[in-house]
Each structure stands twice: as structure tokens, then as C-alpha cells.
Design an enzyme around this catalytic site. Structure first.
Site, PDB file in Angstrom:
ATOM      1  N   LEU A 189      48.440  47.418  38.378  1.00 56.18           N
ATOM      2  CA  LEU A 189      49.808  47.054  38.784  1.00 56.18           C
ATOM      3  C   LEU A 189      50.300  45.854  37.995  1.00 56.18           C
ATOM      4  O   LEU A 189      51.492  45.672  37.788  1.00 56.18           O
ATOM      5  CB  LEU A 189      49.833  46.697  40.273  1.00 56.18           C
ATOM      6  CG  LEU A 189      49.737  47.855  41.254  1.00 56.18           C
ATOM      7  CD1 LEU A 189      49.447  47.332  42.656  1.00 56.18           C
ATOM      8  CD2 LEU A 189      51.019  48.659  41.243  1.00 56.18           C
ATOM      9  N   GLY A 190      49.385  45.021  37.576  1.00 56.49           N
ATOM     10  CA  GLY A 190      49.769  43.836  36.817  1.00 56.49           C
ATOM     11  C   GLY A 190      48.603  42.887  36.713  1.00 56.49           C
ATOM     12  O   GLY A 190      47.575  43.067  37.365  1.00 56.49           O
ATOM     13  N   GLU A 191      48.778  41.893  35.878  1.00 59.15           N
ATOM     14  CA  GLU A 191      47.711  40.913  35.676  1.00 59.15           C
ATOM     15  C   GLU A 191      48.291  39.530  35.866  1.00 59.15           C
ATOM     16  O   GLU A 191      49.291  39.179  35.231  1.00 59.15           O
ATOM     17  CB  GLU A 191      47.130  41.076  34.266  1.00 59.15           C
ATOM     18  CG  GLU A 191      45.948  40.181  34.037  1.00 59.15           C
ATOM     19  CD  GLU A 191      45.114  40.613  32.840  1.00 59.15           C
ATOM     20  OE1 GLU A 191      45.453  41.639  32.212  1.00 59.15           O
ATOM     21  OE2 GLU A 191      44.139  39.916  32.528  1.00 59.15           O
ATOM     22  N   GLY A 192      47.701  38.755  36.755  1.00 56.78           N
ATOM     23  CA  GLY A 192      48.167  37.384  36.962  1.00 56.78           C
ATOM     24  C   GLY A 192      47.171  36.418  36.348  1.00 56.78           C
ATOM     25  O   GLY A 192      46.247  36.829  35.652  1.00 56.78           O
ATOM     26  N   GLY A 193      47.362  35.134  36.624  1.00 59.17           N
ATOM     27  CA  GLY A 193      46.500  34.112  36.056  1.00 59.17           C
ATOM     28  C   GLY A 193      45.054  34.257  36.509  1.00 59.17           C
ATOM     29  O   GLY A 193      44.148  33.834  35.823  1.00 59.17           O
ATOM     30  N   TYR A 194      44.829  34.825  37.690  1.00 59.57           N
ATOM     31  CA  TYR A 194      43.486  34.824  38.251  1.00 59.57           C
ATOM     32  C   TYR A 194      42.853  36.197  38.366  1.00 59.57           C
ATOM     33  O   TYR A 194      41.741  36.320  38.870  1.00 59.57           O
ATOM     34  CB  TYR A 194      43.494  34.158  39.623  1.00 59.57           C
ATOM     35  CG  TYR A 194      43.929  32.729  39.524  1.00 59.57           C
ATOM     36  CD1 TYR A 194      43.250  31.846  38.703  1.00 59.57           C
ATOM     37  CD2 TYR A 194      45.039  32.285  40.213  1.00 59.57           C
ATOM     38  CE1 TYR A 194      43.657  30.540  38.571  1.00 59.57           C
ATOM     39  CE2 TYR A 194      45.458  30.963  40.096  1.00 59.57           C
ATOM     40  CZ  TYR A 194      44.757  30.097  39.274  1.00 59.57           C
ATOM     41  OH  TYR A 194      45.169  28.806  39.152  1.00 59.57           O
ATOM     42  N   VAL A 196      43.234  40.855  37.851  1.00 60.81           N
ATOM     43  CA  VAL A 196      43.998  42.076  37.626  1.00 60.81           C
ATOM     44  C   VAL A 196      44.210  42.747  38.984  1.00 60.81           C
ATOM     45  O   VAL A 196      43.309  42.790  39.810  1.00 60.81           O
ATOM     46  CB  VAL A 196      43.223  43.030  36.686  1.00 60.81           C
ATOM     47  CG1 VAL A 196      44.050  44.274  36.368  1.00 60.81           C
ATOM     48  CG2 VAL A 196      42.840  42.310  35.410  1.00 60.81           C
ATOM     49  N   VAL A 197      45.427  43.234  39.211  1.00 52.45           N
ATOM     50  CA  VAL A 197      45.730  43.889  40.482  1.00 52.45           C
ATOM     51  C   VAL A 197      45.835  45.399  40.262  1.00 52.45           C
ATOM     52  O   VAL A 197      46.550  45.852  39.361  1.00 52.45           O
ATOM     53  CB  VAL A 197      47.042  43.342  41.095  1.00 52.45           C
ATOM     54  CG1 VAL A 197      47.324  44.005  42.440  1.00 52.45           C
ATOM     55  CG2 VAL A 197      46.967  41.830  41.261  1.00 52.45           C
ATOM     56  N   ASP A 309      53.375  28.100  44.934  1.00 50.97           N
ATOM     57  CA  ASP A 309      53.751  28.901  43.763  1.00 50.97           C
ATOM     58  C   ASP A 309      54.863  29.890  44.131  1.00 50.97           C
ATOM     59  O   ASP A 309      54.768  31.082  43.840  1.00 50.97           O
ATOM     60  CB  ASP A 309      52.517  29.629  43.215  1.00 50.97           C
ATOM     61  CG  ASP A 309      52.688  30.038  41.749  1.00 50.97           C
ATOM     62  OD1 ASP A 309      53.660  29.552  41.105  1.00 50.97           O
ATOM     63  OD2 ASP A 309      51.878  30.834  41.247  1.00 50.97           O
TER      64      ASP A 309
END
Ligand code: ATP
Length: 494
Positions: A189-194, A196-197, A309
Site C-alpha cells: 500500500l505504501g512505504e513510510g519512514g519505518y 512497508v504497509v 506527526d
């Protein structure tokens, strides 16, 4: 005499012992052996019971005792490969059609009548949830008004393993591999700083989002704990629900309810724009939901949660345009009235409150500033910081103040908005956002006040007593004595 008959004679001799007279020796021997066996059995059963109990209690560790497993969390990239590309979850990638999306765009379904579900905090580790329709102590109207939505059937029904943290669900790596088709790239679904979703589907059919935390020098472990502590036990209709987690070997994963219509950032600036523009009503519904979630985190639970955040990509959106605040990896739990000085300022450029950026002073007022920026973003459709614009327009907050100050407030509305908002609705939204981004933190309103201002149909200040007027930079400021607006209650007239 043969030895057998002498033994028989010995055994048949009568002996007195412990006051018992006349028992034959063989009876005594049998008695002693019997008692010995019973004692062994008793000791054995005591030991088994004790072992069972200690195993049960060691598995019920509280949050602050989540076992410290190796901080060297390596991401199993091999697990990302999908060995059976033909068996991808077709139904998972079956996005709502543009037509369906568009049909929702103008909806302004009211959630006022929702049964409120309030999670009151018992202590740091135990937040008890109960469903109620009105009264509850402690946090007054904020708790009631900004409580969670109706309690729905648990998405965890039909799953085998219950949590060892006394909350949520403990998933095995295998459960989550099955759910995400071995973390197939197509389900990212996406990749954030911490981390992968991934999108996934549990065996009971519940759709989930699985955040697989990356190893970045122990940050994954920290983020894991913080998210679990911050939202593991709370429930609110505008907070993404954390269903469970996976701790297995070096793997740390968080399992959330799946929110099916992207995030606010995608709707305002990214991929979801192909589904059409968000209407003013949809934007305000999302913003008001976010304000309610923050009011709940700041004012209805103890310790309060400062999100740290708040930004458009952390506001997930469902197919009815309800906001679901997510990503609590940077959250900070503070006791009421407490502030925190941090040496490492975390957050996202453009959203961070000036006092937090300059001095590291953190409390809920920094979330309120970020919320103000978010509201301005929703009104204008602009990024908080946009280097593609002329120098005096790069910083959204500064540009907006300049526009309102020169009586050009109506020009700030997102040009894609059709129909445009009414003058009074625009005025209200601008006023709220400007108060939230007040450079003086203590002048910012509380989130419960913000939510009330955004919810009210009429102009929020009509009924207020006005006692002082002054003019500043082309804006008429009306100071009020309304207690509900806090000490800095003031109206800005564009
Ligand atoms: N519960 C969920 N349901 C649906 N999508 C989700 C869910 N949680 C996260 N996502 C999506 O996964 C992606 C990554 O989210 P994540 O929160 O990890 O990072 P981010 O907010 O994009 O970046 P950052 O690390 O800077 O906060 C985003 O596109 C987000 O919309």
C-alpha cells in the site's frame, strides 16, 4: 530352617509402632511404601500446577515488558518475493470504480447520532472500554462529544490466538504471510519512514493493513512499542484501529483495520485525484473527524497522547469520507498538564510548530499547530511548503496570513473546488486554522473547542459577548469573553 521360611516368620512377626500394636511387619512395609507413593504423586501434581500458572503469568506481560528481543531486526526481503504471481489476491486489488467514488463525494452524512463508545483510561497500561450514551466521569464533554463510534462486530472473530499482551491479537508470521500472499509486492500500500504497509485478508475474511517494520537501529522496536501503547487499547471512530501485532524472531509487525479510500494527501495532491476532487463538505467532514480524534487523544484519555506527526498522509479515509488518524510511531504519552522537552525534534517539515522546532518543547499544542496547517491545506489544496511557487508563497501559513491581511481571503480557496464554499463556511474554516497556527502556543484553542467550532452550523461567535475591537493589518479582531474559546478567544474578520 530354609531361608524362605525364616523370612516368612520374620515378616509375620507382630511389631508395635507409633502406638499401633500388633501389626505384622509386612503390613508395616506396605504402609510405608503406600505413603511414599502418595507423597511422590502429591509433589508431582503440585509441580505441574505451579508450572502451568507461571507459564500463564509470564505470557501476560504488560506493555512496558514487551520482551526485548534482538534490536538487530533485519527485513526478510526474500519474503517479499511472490513465488506464485498467478495466485495474487484479485479481489484485493479490485479498487472502487471512479463512478462509485464520485457518488460519495458530496455526501455529508452526519455522525451526530452515533452511539458513543468511550475508552476511559484506567492507567497507563489498562484503558477500559465501555459503550455509553451519555454520562461518564472524568473528562466531561470532550470525552462524550468526541468519543468513539458504535461498537461493531469484532474483526477478530474466528481467529485462533488471543493476545499475550491482554489486548488485541497475537498473529504468527505464518498468519500474516497467508494474509498478504507472502508479502507480495502487488499488495504494497505504501512505504513510510519505518516500514512497508501491505494490504491483506485474514482467514476470517477481515481486510487488514499490515505494517512490516524495518530495522533502523532499534527505531522499529521503539515504534512498535509506541504504537501499541498509544492506540492498542483505545477506540474511536476517527482513529485507525490496531487489531494486533506479530512478534516473531526478528520480525515486528502491526496489524490495522484496512481503510479503503487512500489518505488525504493522495486526495489533495496525489493518486486519488483521478477519482475526482474532494468537495468542500467532504474536506470538512474529514477535518472535523480528525479534530474529534485529536480532542479524544488530548482530552479524554489519561495519559494524553500527543501524536507528533499530524499531516495529510496520516489521515486515512474510508468510502464514506470518514477520517481515520493513523501512524502513531512518533506519539508521546504525557500525563495531564505535562510537557516534554526533546532534543530530537520529530515530525514533518511544514507541519511542525515553531516552539517545538526551536526549543523542543512538546505538548498537545504542537499537534494543534500541525492541525491548523492541515486545515489550511484542505482549504487551499496547497502543500504546506511548496518550492515550486513564488518566494512569498512557498510557506503556506505565511502566504495565508498575508492574503487574509490584505483582504484577499476569498482568493485562497482551492481553485479546483466546485461548488465553492459559502462565505461564512470559508470564514469559519480560515478563522479556526489561523487560531491553530498562532505562533504563541498558549493562545491556540483546545482541540475540543476546534471540533465544536468546525461542527457548528451557525457562525460560532454570533452569540458571544463582544467587548473589545481592534484593527490589525486589515483584519478586524474581535476579542470575546466566551470561556469556551479559552483565554485567547478572538474572532478574526477577514
Ligand atoms: N490501515 C491502513 N489502511 C489502508 N492504508 C494504510 C493503512 N495504514 C497505512 N496505509 C497506507 O500505507 C502507506 C504507508 O503508510 P505509513 O503510515 O507507513 O507512511 P507515510 O505516512 O506515508 O509516511 P511517513 O513515514 O512519513 O509517516 C500510506 O500510503 C498509507 O495511506
Amino acid at each position: 530352617m530354609p531361608p524362605e521360611s525364616s523370612l516368612n516368620a520374620e515378616m509375620s512377626k507382630k511389631i508395635s509402632f507409633f502406638g499401633l500394636k500388633g501389626l505384622k511387619l509386612w503390613v508395616w512395609v506396605c504402609l510405608v511404601v503406600g505413603v511414599f507413593i502418595v507423597m511422590i504423586l502429591c509433589i508431582l501434581s503440585l509441580w505441574i500446577t505451579f508450572r502451568r500458572k507461571s507459564r500463564r503469568s509470564s505470557s501476560k506481560f504488560p506493555f512496558n515488558q514487551i520482551p526485548h528481543v534482538s534490536k538487530d531486526i533485519r527485513v526478510d526481503r526474500a519474503g517479499f518475493q511472490n513465488p506464485h504471481p498467478e495466485s495474487l489476491y484479485i479481489e484485493m486489488n479490485d479498487k472502487s470504480t471512479g463512478k462509485t467514488m464520485m457518488s460519495h463525494l458530496g455526501r455529508t452524512k452526519s455522525s451526530d447520532n452515533d452511539t458513543l463508545s468511550q475508552c476511559s483510561s484506567v492507567n497507563h497500561h489498562e484503558r477500559a472500554c465501555s459503550s455509553h450514551s451519555g454520562e461518564e466521569g472524568g473528562f466531561g464533554s470532550a470525552g462524550r462529544q468526541y468519543g468513539g463510534g458504535p461498537v461493531t462486530a469484532s474483526p477478530l472473530v474466528g481467529l485462533p490466538e488471543i493476545s499475550h499482551l491482554g489486548w488485541g491479537h497475537w498473529f504468527t508470521l505464518r498468519d500474516l504471510e497467508l494474509a498478504t500472499n507472502r508479502f507480495a509486492p502487488v499488495n504494497v500500500l505504501g512505504e513510510g519512514g519505518y516500514g512497508v504497509v501491505y494490504r491483506g485478508k485474514l482467514v476470517n475474511g477481515t481486510e487488514v493493513a499490515v505494517k512490516k517494520l524495518l530495522n533502523n537501529l532499534g527505531q522499529a522496536e521503539k515504534e512498535f512499542r509506541v504504537e501499541v501503547e498509544a492506540i492498542g487499547h483505545v477506540r474511536h471512530k476517527n482513529l485507525v484501529r490496531l487489531l494486533g501485532y506479530c512478534i516473531e524472531g526478528v520480525h515486528r509487525m502491526l496489524v490495522y483495520e484496512y481503510v479503503n479510500s487512500g489518505n488525504l494527501e493522495q486526495w489533495l495532491h496525489g493518486a486519488m485525484r483521478q477519482h475526482g476532487n474532494l468537495t468542500w463538505e467532504a474536506r470538512m467532514k474529514i477535518i472535523t473527524g480528525t479534530a474529534q480524534a485529536l480532542a479524544y487523544l488530548h482530552e479524554a484519555i489519561e495519559p494524553k497522547v500527543v501524536h507528533r506527526d499530524i499531516k495529510a498522509s496520516n489521515i486515512l479515509i474510508d468510502d464514506e469520507f470518514n477520517a481515520k488518524l493513523s501512524d502513531f510511531g512518533l506519539a508521546k504519552l504525557l500525563d495531564s498538564g505535562e510537557s516534554h522537552i526533546t532534543t530530537r525534534v520529530m515530525g514533518t517539515f511544514g507541519y511542525v510548530a515553531p516552539e517545538y522546532a526551536n526549543t523542543g518543547l512538546l505538548n498537545e499544542k504542537s499537534d494543534i499547530y500541525s492541525f491548523g496547517v492541515l486545515l489550511l491545506e484542505a482549504i487551499t489544496g496547497r502543500d504546506p511548503v511548496d518550492y515550486g511557487r513564488p518566494a512569498n508563497e512557498v510557506n503556506l501559513v505565511e502566504w495565508l496570513k498575508m492574503m487574509v491581511g490584505t483582504r484577499r481571503a476569498e482568493e485562497v480557496v482551492d481553485p479546483r473546488l466546485e461548488p465553492r464554499p459559502s462565505k461564512s463556511a470559508l470564514k469559519r474554516a480560515l478563522l479556526v486554522s489561523l487560531r491553530c497556527v498562532d505562533p504563541e502556543a498558549e493562545k491556540r484553542p483546545r482541540m475540543s473547542q476546534v471540533a465544536r467550532m468546525l461542527e457548528s452550523d451557525e457562525h460560532p461567535f454570533h452569540k458571544e459577548r463582544r467587548n473589545k475591537r481592534s484593527k490589525t493589518a486589515g483584519m478586524e479582531i474581535v476579542e470575546t469573553k466566551d470561556e469556551s474559546l479559552g483565554p485567547s478567544g478572538s474572532e478574526t474578520k477577514p
